[in-house]
Design a protein around this motif. Structure first.
Motif, PDB file in Angstrom:
ATOM      1  N   PRO A  18     -17.776   4.858  76.232  1.00  0.00           N
ATOM      2  CA  PRO A  18     -17.375   4.993  74.823  1.00  0.00           C
ATOM      3  C   PRO A  18     -17.264   6.455  74.369  1.00  0.00           C
ATOM      4  CG  PRO A  18     -19.092   3.339  75.074  1.00  0.00           C
ATOM      5  CD  PRO A  18     -19.009   4.071  76.368  1.00  0.00           C
ATOM      6  N   SER A  41     -14.087   7.902  75.834  1.00  0.00           N
ATOM      7  CA  SER A  41     -13.016   7.331  75.031  1.00  0.00           C
ATOM      8  C   SER A  41     -12.889   8.046  73.687  1.00  0.00           C
ATOM      9  CB  SER A  41     -13.267   5.835  74.801  1.00  0.00           C
ATOM     10  OG  SER A  41     -12.248   5.261  74.010  1.00  0.00           O
ATOM     11  N   ALA A  96     -14.276  -0.003  76.013  1.00  0.00           N
ATOM     12  CA  ALA A  96     -14.536   1.365  75.554  1.00  0.00           C
ATOM     13  C   ALA A  96     -13.264   2.010  75.008  1.00  0.00           C
ATOM     14  CB  ALA A  96     -15.096   2.203  76.703  1.00  0.00           C
TER      15      ALA A  96
END
Length: 378
Positions: free
Chosen positions: A228, A231, A295
């Motif tokens: 995450p 991302s 993600a």
């Protein structure tokens, strides 16, 4: 005056019995003859040659539904075949190995009921490219690499990311065409299920935009926990119109395992080079896991714009400013100069929960924002 002779009733009764016995014998002969004719017809019918692939797929369902499926696949079965199958038992389900391509009708029907396919587990590692995966499949299942590549190129929606990164139980003897079609169909079904759960609809073109982001995340993140945050860097850079400038995008196709050098960054003119091209590559860089897709759609809320691997931990350090990023890079240089080299293999962590990534997805707190995010994808 004439005298009538008495009738011999016993003689008449005997004649009637003889006639009845003769008729019964004739009927019995007719029945036997009929059965013999039917037997010969059945023997002839089950000896009709059938051509098939060695391995075929039998779906779940009733005998009638299976017969209908096989008819659509070109096997031309009828009520006689249905009756024979029911007499023999019940068709196997899943992939079954017929052993031969050319069989008699009887052998074909018998094997539908009794055969099972020998399976081999094949794992598509998250971050691997189709270039190497097809080579691995060809070697493991003794298939033609050329046919696999040719079929892949004919059916592929994008250069990569068409096959979900996970483990598959594949039957030995499956043709190259059927194998690629199965992997693509399975993946597309998963993608559609995943997309509908999040966005309420499945638009393949929009979905693969996130698969492309997920492929960059997959190449760059050291583990699932980092995804995450990687991302978030991608999304933050895209919002600011900054090039992604990520080495992982240059690990496409045959370059999947290569170390990305400064020379490579300068000379690679492909659309995968995010140092020279802004935005997300049109084609996914590699195969992705559902965790990477999650993600890509749900990045962490950060101000991060940079990250670099920390040589001490092999994890990444994230920075919101260029100055902080440079300080991390410099600390790595000092560490490298003062520490003996050690070979450390990074491993991708898996979620601690026994549930699948798909089951762990929660409804976003702001669905409208998610819909807007989906609608903004061209």
């Amino acid at each position: 005056m004439s005298t009538l002779m008495p009738t011999d009733n016993r003689k008449n009764t005997t004649n009637k019995k003889i006639n009845i016995d003769v008729n019964k014998s004739l009927i019995a002969c007719d029945i036997i003859e009929l059965f013999l004719v039917l037997f010969i017809v059945v023997l002839f019918y089950v000896s009709i040659p059938v051509t098939s692939t060695k391995v075929i797929y039998i779906p779940n369902g009733s005998t009638s539904a299976i017969i209908s499926y096989l008819n659509k696949s070109g096997y031309e079965l009828n009520f006689i075949d249905k009756t024979i199958i029911r007499f023999l038992g019940y068709p196997q389900q899943g992939w079954i190995d017929l052993k031969y391509k050319h069989l008699s009708k009887g052998d074909f029907l018998y094997k539908l009921v009794t055969s099972k396919a020998a399976l081999r587990n094949i794992t598509l590692i998250p971050g691997e490219t189709s270039y190497f995966f097809l080579k691995d499949i060809a070697k493991a299942l003794n298939l033609s690499e050329e046919k696999l590549i040719d079929t892949y190129n004919k059916l592929a929606y994008k250069n990569d990311g068409n096959i979900l990164a996970e483990s598959y139980s594949l039957p030995l003897g499956m043709s190259e065409e059927n194998l690629i079609y199965y992997l693509f169909s399975y993946t597309n079904k998963k993608y559609e299920e995943f997309a509908r759960k999040i966005f309420g609809e499945y638009n393949k073109n929009k979905w693969f935009y996130y698969v492309s982001i997920a492929s960059v995340v997959q190449k760059e993140a050291a583990n699932v926990d980092e995804m995450p945050y990687v991302s978030s860097v991608i999304h933050n850079r895209l919002k600011r119109g900054m090039p992604l400038q990520m080495d992982g995008t240059l690990n496409y196709a045959q370059y999947s395992h290569d170390v990305v050098s400064a020379k490579r960054i300068k000379e690679d003119r492909s659309p995968y080079n995010t140092y020279l091209n802004k935005g997300v590559p049109e084609h996914p860089v590699c195969a992705v896991s559902l965790a990477a897709i999650k993600a890509a759609i749900f990045p962490a809320k950060t101000e991060y714009l940079y990250f670099v691997k920390d040589k001490k931990t092999n994890a990444h350090k994230f920075s919101a400013s260029y100055k902080e990023h440079v300080n991390t890079v410099n600390s790595n240089i000092v560490y490298i100069r003062t520490t003996p080299k050690k070979k450390v293999e990074p491993t991708e962590k898996t979620p601690s929960s026994k549930e699948s990534i798909f089951d762990q997805i929660k409804t976003p707190s702001k669905p409208t924002a998610i819909k807007n995010l989906w609608q903004n994808v061209k």
